[in-house]
Design a protein around this motif. Sequence first.
Motif, short mmCIF file in Angstrom:
data_model
loop_
_atom_site.label_atom_id
_atom_site.label_comp_id
_atom_site.label_asym_id
_atom_site.label_seq_id
_atom_site.Cartn_x
_atom_site.Cartn_y
_atom_site.Cartn_z
N SER A 134 0.76 -1.27 -0.04
CA SER A 134 -0.14 0.00 0.06
C SER A 134 0.85 1.24 0.03
O SER A 134 0.20 2.34 -0.12
CB SER A 134 -0.81 0.14 1.34
N GLY A 135 2.19 0.93 0.08
CA GLY A 135 3.10 2.21 0.00
C GLY A 135 3.67 2.63 -1.06
O GLY A 135 3.00 2.65 -2.28
N PRO A 136 4.85 3.41 -1.03
CA PRO A 136 5.40 3.88 -2.17
C PRO A 136 5.78 2.69 -3.33
O PRO A 136 6.07 1.77 -3.04
CB PRO A 136 6.62 4.66 -1.71
N ARG A 137 5.81 3.19 -4.68
CA ARG A 137 6.05 2.33 -5.58
C ARG A 137 7.77 2.09 -6.10
O ARG A 137 8.32 3.15 -6.18
CB ARG A 137 5.29 2.61 -6.91
N PHE A 138 7.99 0.94 -6.24
CA PHE A 138 9.52 0.59 -6.54
C PHE A 138 9.27 -0.30 -7.72
O PHE A 138 9.21 -1.51 -7.75
CB PHE A 138 9.96 -0.17 -5.54
N LYS A 139 9.19 0.16 -9.12
CA LYS A 139 9.18 -0.64 -10.34
C LYS A 139 10.23 -1.43 -10.32
O LYS A 139 11.43 -0.88 -10.63
CB LYS A 139 8.71 0.31 -11.42
N ILE A 140 10.28 -2.84 -10.39
CA ILE A 140 11.36 -3.50 -10.68
C ILE A 140 11.23 -4.30 -12.07
O ILE A 140 10.50 -4.44 -12.55
CB ILE A 140 11.21 -4.93 -9.50
N GLU A 141 12.65 -4.29 -12.43
CA GLU A 141 12.74 -4.75 -13.91
C GLU A 141 13.73 -6.05 -13.99
O GLU A 141 14.86 -5.96 -13.12
CB GLU A 141 13.13 -4.01 -14.92
N VAL A 142 13.32 -7.33 -14.40
CA VAL A 142 14.44 -8.62 -14.63
C VAL A 142 14.65 -8.42 -16.05
O VAL A 142 13.70 -8.61 -16.68
CB VAL A 142 13.76 -9.82 -13.84
N SER A 143 15.85 -8.15 -16.39
CA SER A 143 16.35 -8.12 -17.62
C SER A 143 17.12 -9.16 -17.92
O SER A 143 18.44 -9.23 -17.17
CB SER A 143 16.91 -6.78 -17.92
N ILE A 144 17.14 -10.26 -18.73
CA ILE A 144 18.23 -11.40 -18.92
C ILE A 144 18.59 -11.41 -20.35
O ILE A 144 17.82 -11.19 -21.41
CB ILE A 144 17.55 -12.71 -18.75
N LEU A 145 19.95 -11.25 -20.60
CA LEU A 145 20.50 -11.23 -21.82
C LEU A 145 21.49 -12.37 -21.76
O LEU A 145 22.66 -12.04 -21.00
CB LEU A 145 21.11 -9.81 -22.01
N LYS A 146 21.44 -13.08 -22.67
CA LYS A 146 22.61 -14.21 -22.70
C LYS A 146 22.69 -14.84 -21.44
O LYS A 146 23.89 -15.02 -21.01
CB LYS A 146 23.94 -13.79 -23.59
N ASP A 147 21.66 -15.24 -20.82
CA ASP A 147 21.75 -15.85 -19.22
C ASP A 147 22.33 -15.00 -18.32
O ASP A 147 22.30 -15.53 -16.94
CB ASP A 147 22.33 -17.17 -19.47
N LYS A 148 22.59 -13.58 -18.60
CA LYS A 148 22.89 -13.06 -17.47
C LYS A 148 21.72 -11.96 -16.92
O LYS A 148 21.18 -11.48 -17.71
CB LYS A 148 23.96 -11.80 -17.86
N VAL A 149 21.65 -12.00 -15.80
CA VAL A 149 20.47 -11.58 -15.08
C VAL A 149 20.67 -10.09 -14.86
O VAL A 149 21.68 -10.09 -13.86
CB VAL A 149 19.60 -12.33 -14.08
#
Length: 377
Positions: A134-149
């Motif tokens: 219910s609090g402040p927003r923290f938009k998380i992105e998971v980006s995977i390129l050639k198995d590196k996260v």
Amino acid sequence: MATYKLLATAAMGLESIVASEVKDMGYETQTENGKVFFEGDERDIAKTNLWLRTADRVKIIAGEFNAFTFDELFEKTKEIEWEKFLPVDAEFPVQGKSVKSTLHSVPNCQSIVKKAIVERLKKAYHRNSFLDESGPRFKIEVSILKDKVQLSIDTSGAGLHKRGYRVDQGEAPLKETLAAALVKLSRWTPDRPFVDPFCGSGTIVIEAAMIGQNIAPGYNREFDSEKWPWIGEDIWNEVREQAEEMANYDQPLNILGTDIDHRMVKIAEQNALEAGFADIIQFEQRQVKDFKTTEENGVVVGNPPYGERIGEIEIIEEMIQDMGRVFSKHPTWSVYILSSMARFETLYGQPATKKRKLFNGFIRTDLFQFWGERPKK
């Protein structure tokens, strides 16, 4: 204050311009495709959000690792100290992308990262039940390129092109970040006349005015990280106060936007009013072939229509020919035109001094640069 690995994201072709902006602010950079990395503390997060004109977003790199299985992705995500970033009531949507990687299902990757963060936070905050978010927003992105996260947190919220002055727009508006990049590439200085003969909703001339008076592009908008408890209101207030002190509202500017469409001229005037430049930027309804000036050493920056509809190509080709004829009468002026027309130089009547490949959204374009004669001393 803590030091974070930060990332300014850039549209394709603008990486060097974003990197130059970040360096000019005093940071050391590393550049990859669409990414400019640098380090900074909480104040730097606020400062770069407020001041970067050509970047898309500013993100914190929370963690980087290789993952080939969903178990690995879960465990390594869970190892990250998310409680350093996310309060117990944080709203944290997760979005993702995966390119040339074993873990290619984006929905599954998003779901696993979300579960891993939930597990970590429940343990850190001694919670047995669900987190209410219910609090402040923290938009998380998971980006995977050639198995590196790469796991990142978006500090900006809405993209940095959202300056807050656009009341209305035309069919194909130019992004404010690209408009600012065009002005920067022209090397225009506030003591020179500036004209956009295809001003549309006024984006290029407004961005030029902001650069000319050294006004922070993010001054009139909000950012997700303003509500984060560990950055704090004091830092944001301080950074905004500094931006106000650095603005040069008394800098006189000679900026003109013209357009063939009187409706677009009205929209441009409304946007300029909203941006605080109603008395600084002049607007006129005019065709490019009617361009006249007695001034020297000016700069033209424009983004004419690309002619995507049947019957438009011929009109635009004629307009480019008109442009070449008109601007050839003003040899001290420099002309910078963004166009997708392959025959642009032939139609214009002279080869460009320099060309630069840029993308306007997904449209491949060139910035055709015709440098004016150096002013005689």
